[in-house]
Design a protein around this motif. Structure first.
Motif, PDB file in Angstrom:
ATOM      1  N   ILE A  43      -1.344   1.229  -7.732  1.00 56.15           N
ATOM      2  CA  ILE A  43      -2.467   0.489  -7.156  1.00 56.15           C
ATOM      3  C   ILE A  43      -2.269   0.419  -5.652  1.00 56.15           C
ATOM      4  N   GLN A  44      -3.285   0.817  -4.911  1.00 57.02           N
ATOM      5  CA  GLN A  44      -3.261   0.693  -3.457  1.00 57.02           C
ATOM      6  C   GLN A  44      -3.937  -0.614  -3.068  1.00 57.02           C
ATOM      7  N   ILE A  45      -3.225  -1.465  -2.357  1.00 62.64           N
ATOM      8  CA  ILE A  45      -3.719  -2.775  -1.935  1.00 62.64           C
ATOM      9  C   ILE A  45      -3.818  -2.778  -0.416  1.00 62.64           C
ATOM     10  N   ILE A  46      -4.961  -3.221   0.097  1.00 66.15           N
ATOM     11  CA  ILE A  46      -5.167  -3.360   1.535  1.00 66.15           C
ATOM     12  C   ILE A  46      -5.533  -4.810   1.819  1.00 66.15           C
ATOM     13  N   ALA A  47      -4.834  -5.428   2.746  1.00 62.69           N
ATOM     14  CA  ALA A  47      -5.040  -6.845   3.055  1.00 62.69           C
ATOM     15  C   ALA A  47      -5.133  -7.028   4.563  1.00 62.69           C
ATOM     16  N   GLY A  48      -6.136  -7.813   4.982  1.00 63.09           N
ATOM     17  CA  GLY A  48      -6.266  -8.219   6.373  1.00 63.09           C
ATOM     18  C   GLY A  48      -5.781  -9.644   6.560  1.00 63.09           C
ATOM     19  N   SER A  49      -5.487 -10.023   7.793  1.00 65.72           N
ATOM     20  CA  SER A  49      -4.868 -11.322   8.048  1.00 65.72           C
ATOM     21  C   SER A  49      -5.407 -11.926   9.332  1.00 65.72           C
ATOM     22  N   TYR A  50      -5.124 -13.208   9.489  1.00 65.53           N
ATOM     23  CA  TYR A  50      -5.470 -13.901  10.728  1.00 65.53           C
ATOM     24  C   TYR A  50      -4.681 -13.344  11.913  1.00 65.53           C
ATOM     25  N   ASN A 109      -6.572  16.013  -3.250  1.00 62.89           N
ATOM     26  CA  ASN A 109      -7.264  15.919  -1.969  1.00 62.89           C
ATOM     27  C   ASN A 109      -8.343  14.839  -1.953  1.00 62.89           C
ATOM     28  N   GLN A 110      -8.467  14.037  -3.003  1.00 61.80           N
ATOM     29  CA  GLN A 110      -9.462  12.976  -3.006  1.00 61.80           C
ATOM     30  C   GLN A 110      -9.084  11.894  -2.003  1.00 61.80           C
ATOM     31  N   LYS A 111     -10.096  11.400  -1.310  1.00 60.67           N
ATOM     32  CA  LYS A 111      -9.869  10.393  -0.279  1.00 60.67           C
ATOM     33  C   LYS A 111     -10.851   9.247  -0.453  1.00 60.67           C
ATOM     34  N   VAL A 112     -10.473   8.095   0.090  1.00 57.58           N
ATOM     35  CA  VAL A 112     -11.288   6.890   0.053  1.00 57.58           C
ATOM     36  C   VAL A 112     -11.495   6.421   1.481  1.00 57.58           C
ATOM     37  N   LEU A 113     -12.731   6.069   1.823  1.00 55.32           N
ATOM     38  CA  LEU A 113     -13.024   5.541   3.150  1.00 55.32           C
ATOM     39  C   LEU A 113     -12.750   4.042   3.170  1.00 55.32           C
ATOM     40  N   LEU A 114     -12.069   3.592   4.205  1.00 56.59           N
ATOM     41  CA  LEU A 114     -11.766   2.177   4.421  1.00 56.59           C
ATOM     42  C   LEU A 114     -12.416   1.725   5.714  1.00 56.59           C
ATOM     43  N   ALA A 115     -13.156   0.629   5.647  1.00 53.28           N
ATOM     44  CA  ALA A 115     -13.778   0.022   6.823  1.00 53.28           C
ATOM     45  C   ALA A 115     -13.260  -1.401   6.968  1.00 53.28           C
ATOM     46  N   SER A 129      -5.672   8.244   1.216  1.00 55.51           N
ATOM     47  CA  SER A 129      -5.485   9.175   0.115  1.00 55.51           C
ATOM     48  C   SER A 129      -5.610   8.439  -1.205  1.00 55.51           C
ATOM     49  N   ALA A 130      -6.312   9.050  -2.165  1.00 54.52           N
ATOM     50  CA  ALA A 130      -6.470   8.447  -3.481  1.00 54.52           C
ATOM     51  C   ALA A 130      -5.275   8.697  -4.382  1.00 54.52           C
ATOM     52  N   SER A 131      -4.343   9.525  -3.963  1.00 51.65           N
ATOM     53  CA  SER A 131      -3.148   9.808  -4.758  1.00 51.65           C
ATOM     54  C   SER A 131      -1.924   9.296  -4.015  1.00 51.65           C
ATOM     55  N   PRO A 132      -0.985   8.667  -4.690  1.00 54.14           N
ATOM     56  CA  PRO A 132       0.199   8.129  -4.030  1.00 54.14           C
ATOM     57  C   PRO A 132       1.215   9.218  -3.739  1.00 54.14           C
ATOM     58  N   PRO A 133       2.158   8.959  -2.833  1.00 54.32           N
ATOM     59  CA  PRO A 133       3.268   9.892  -2.672  1.00 54.32           C
ATOM     60  C   PRO A 133       4.069   9.963  -3.962  1.00 54.32           C
ATOM     61  N   PRO A 134       4.585  11.142  -4.340  1.00 52.51           N
ATOM     62  CA  PRO A 134       5.335  11.263  -5.597  1.00 52.51           C
ATOM     63  C   PRO A 134       6.537  10.341  -5.622  1.00 52.51           C
ATOM     64  N   ARG A 135       6.698   9.640  -6.740  1.00 52.15           N
ATOM     65  CA  ARG A 135       7.817   8.702  -6.859  1.00 52.15           C
ATOM     66  C   ARG A 135       9.151   9.417  -6.894  1.00 52.15           C
ATOM     67  N   ASN A 136       9.198  10.607  -7.501  1.00 52.52           N
ATOM     68  CA  ASN A 136      10.458  11.307  -7.668  1.00 52.52           C
ATOM     69  C   ASN A 136      10.695  12.351  -6.594  1.00 52.52           C
ATOM     70  N   LYS A 499      -8.671  -5.844  -0.594  1.00 56.57           N
ATOM     71  CA  LYS A 499      -9.301  -4.832  -1.432  1.00 56.57           C
ATOM     72  C   LYS A 499      -8.195  -4.029  -2.125  1.00 56.57           C
ATOM     73  N   ALA A 500      -8.544  -3.440  -3.269  1.00 58.08           N
ATOM     74  CA  ALA A 500      -7.571  -2.653  -4.018  1.00 58.08           C
ATOM     75  C   ALA A 500      -8.307  -1.621  -4.858  1.00 58.08           C
ATOM     76  N   PHE A 501      -7.606  -0.534  -5.191  1.00 57.16           N
ATOM     77  CA  PHE A 501      -8.149   0.482  -6.087  1.00 57.16           C
ATOM     78  C   PHE A 501      -6.991   1.162  -6.807  1.00 57.16           C
ATOM     79  N   ILE A 502      -7.308   1.689  -7.992  1.00 51.21           N
ATOM     80  CA  ILE A 502      -6.317   2.392  -8.804  1.00 51.21           C
ATOM     81  C   ILE A 502      -6.218   3.829  -8.309  1.00 51.21           C
ATOM     82  N   MET A 503      -5.017   4.270  -8.035  1.00 51.67           N
ATOM     83  CA  MET A 503      -4.800   5.592  -7.471  1.00 51.67           C
ATOM     84  C   MET A 503      -4.724   6.647  -8.572  1.00 51.67           C
ATOM     85  N   VAL A 504      -4.836   7.903  -8.168  1.00 52.56           N
ATOM     86  CA  VAL A 504      -4.804   9.020  -9.095  1.00 52.56           C
ATOM     87  C   VAL A 504      -3.391   9.173  -9.638  1.00 52.56           C
TER      88      VAL A 504
END
Length: 539
Positions: A43-50, A109-115, A129-136, A499-504
């Motif tokens: 899961i990719q999580i994006i958080a903004g702050s004060y 190569n799938q991508k997500v736009l973040l504003a 990127s909609a896919s995470p870096p490989p864990r292994n 915001k968050a989304f499930i990655m490939v």
């Protein structure tokens, strides 16, 4: 000088070539994301702050099985790693928006736009990127001042900034990948085309008249509170609802013509039902359409009202104990998941609400069958919505306000039959990001075992003028705790939006290696990703 003895290479290794150092390519094991019960989902999580910091976090959680006893929230159920962390704006970050992933044949190569929107009038744009870096994948460790791992994704890129607003940005939304809608305190709603980031049209909301000095620090001396607080796009993408500061009404806009379609003033019964008395502002803070487009909800400071498609109130949400509301989200319980839910009656509309005292509550917004008869009765008010349950709060040892949260539906292909499971990502003002797990059956089932949801629906919805005292008492009791805490991540910053989304999956992302063309030409990749959306510009 004596010759150095040549060491014979071991079995399975090749002899080194003189003058060159052979670099071993990263090795990735495919299929690790869905290998039985030990598989993980990213899961990719994006958080903004004060503090103007934009925080990117990758969380890996187990696909199947509830957490074992004594391991709730432990590292065995959730693993966190930093993806990016930087100052994105010169002022507090107020809102975020994520687009649907690009329509690329390769999942890698799938991508997500973040504003991201801020009080500095800027809208920053990024490619994620909609896919995470490989864990292994074997890679060199990255220096960090924290104990958490740092896994930087080289595919994440910054696109630029938009500066078409003249005041603080209040809300952002991607109805499709080809369009971005934004609102600001300059009383405008702008429609931007993502292919070339051109402003197609601007909707101008009227500035409310000054009716005396506003209470509180809401406007400068001589000014009045103004601006669009929030907006919601209808699923047909032809209508927009908006609420603004200093107005006791909501406005309906036609996206096709860009003109006003109607105004609905909040009556006295609506304002009194949500605790907006004589000294209250009476302005809407949040507005949200249901996925079906058949109802919408308007959030006030200490309550919310659910409206039908005819703009008549069908239910209200009053919190007990009274507290402030920060965010509203609908659960997507569509008809396609009806066979997996044990509820035999029609699937209800479930609204989730985050509060000042650290809770996320779930309400059934379905109106009672005798709603028309109750409205005709003298002294009858808007009926209360049934509270299905909650997670968090003082009973769970959490009291910090939840400023924002997101709901993710786990793909059902790897779940047991009959278990539609949701992941809730919450961001609190104390800097903690928490992941919660709950199934649809757990949310919809009433507290008493063996009782059906349909049998409790009518008796649990109570009107203001109703004489059913037993139902009033049951509604005032503390809601039941549902779901389980998966893990907690401390950011160290006061979170304002999330915001968050499930990655490939790793298996779907290929071998995880990058091509030189993608690193060298982001603009070329942007044009390619948006070329498929050019045909949807008129939607």
């Amino acid at each position: 000088m004596g010759k150095r003895k040549r060491v014979a290479p071991e079995e399975g290794q090749s002899a080194p070539v003189s003058g060159r150092v052979k670099v071993q390519e990263p090795t990735v094991q495919k299929g690790t994301a869905a290998d039985g019960a030990d598989g993980y989902i990213s899961i990719q999580i994006i958080a903004g702050s004060y503090e103007r910091v934009l925080h990117g976090i990758t969380a890996e959680i187990r696909r199947r099985g509830a957490p074992a006893e004594g391991q709730r929230g432990g590292s065995a159920d959730a693993k966190f790693s930093d993806t990016f962390l930087f100052h994105a704006h010169t002022s507090a970050i107020r809102c975020l928006a994520l687009s649907p992933p690009s329509t690329d044949s390769s999942a890698q190569n799938q991508k997500v736009l973040l504003a991201t929107g801020s009080s500095d009038e800027r809208i920053n744009l990024y490619h994620l990127s909609a896919s995470p870096p490989p864990r292994n994948c074997k890679r060199a460790p990255t220096l960090s001042l924290t104990s958490s791992a740092v896994i930087e994704n080289p595919k994440n890129r910054e696109l630029g900034s938009l500066m078409h607003h003249s005041s603080a940005v209040t809300a952002l939304h991607f109805p499709t990948r080809s369009k971005l809608l934004s609102s600001a305190e300059d009383s405008t709603i702008a429609v931007v085309r993502s292919r070339d980031w051109t402003v197609l049209s601007t909707i101008k909301a009227p500035i409310p008249k000054a009716l005396g000095r506003p209470s509180g620090d809401t406007a400068p001396p001589g000014g009045v509170p103004a601006g669009v607080s929030d907006f919601a796009v209808h699923p047909s993408m032809k209508l927009v609802l908006s609420v603004g500061r200093g107005e006791k009404c909501m406005r309906l806009w036609n996206l096709v013509t860009g003109k006003k379609a109607g105004v609905l003033n909040f009556g006295r019964d609506i304002l009194e039902g949500v605790g907006e008395g004589k000294w209250g502002s009476g302005e809407g803070r949040r507005v949200l359409w249901h996925h079906s487009g058949e109802e919408f909800v308007v959030g006030f400071e200490r309550g919310a009202v659910v409206f039908g498609l005819n703009s008549k109130p069908i239910g209200r949400i009053s919190l007990s104990p009274p507290t402030k509301i920060h965010q509203l989200r609908y659960l997507d319980l569509s008809q396609k998941t009806k066979t997996s839910i044990t509820c035999k009656d029609e699937i209800p509309n479930v609204l989730s609400v985050s509060t000042e005292d650290g809770r996320v509550l779930f309400y059934n917004t379905a109106p009672p069958e005798d709603l028309e008869d109750r409205i005709g009765e003298l002294g009858a008010g808007i009926p209360n919505c049934q509270c299905l349950g909650q997670f968090g709060g003082r009973s769970a040892g959490l009291s910090s306000r939840i400023k924002d949260f997101d709901i993710l539906e786990v793909p059902p292909r790897d779940l047991q039959s009959g278990d539609i499971r949701f992941v809730f990502v919450t961001g609190s003002s104390d800097g903690a990001i928490r992941l919660w797990r709950a199934s649809a059956d757990e949310i919809l089932h009433p507290p008493k075992a063996g009782s059906s949801f349909a049998g409790k629906k009518q008796s649990s919805v109570v009107g203001v003028g109703s004489n059913n005292t037993d139902a009033v008492k049951s509604n005032s009791t503390s809601p039941r705790q549902i779901g389980s805490l998966i893990g907690t991540y401390e950011t160290g910053n006061r979170i304002t939006c999330l915001k968050a989304f499930i990655m490939v999956d790793y298996a779907d992302a290929g071998n995880g290696t990058d091509t030189g063309g993608e690193h060298a030409g982001l603009e070329r990749d942007n044009e390619k990703g948006n070329s498929d959306d050019s045909g949807n510009d008129d939607q």
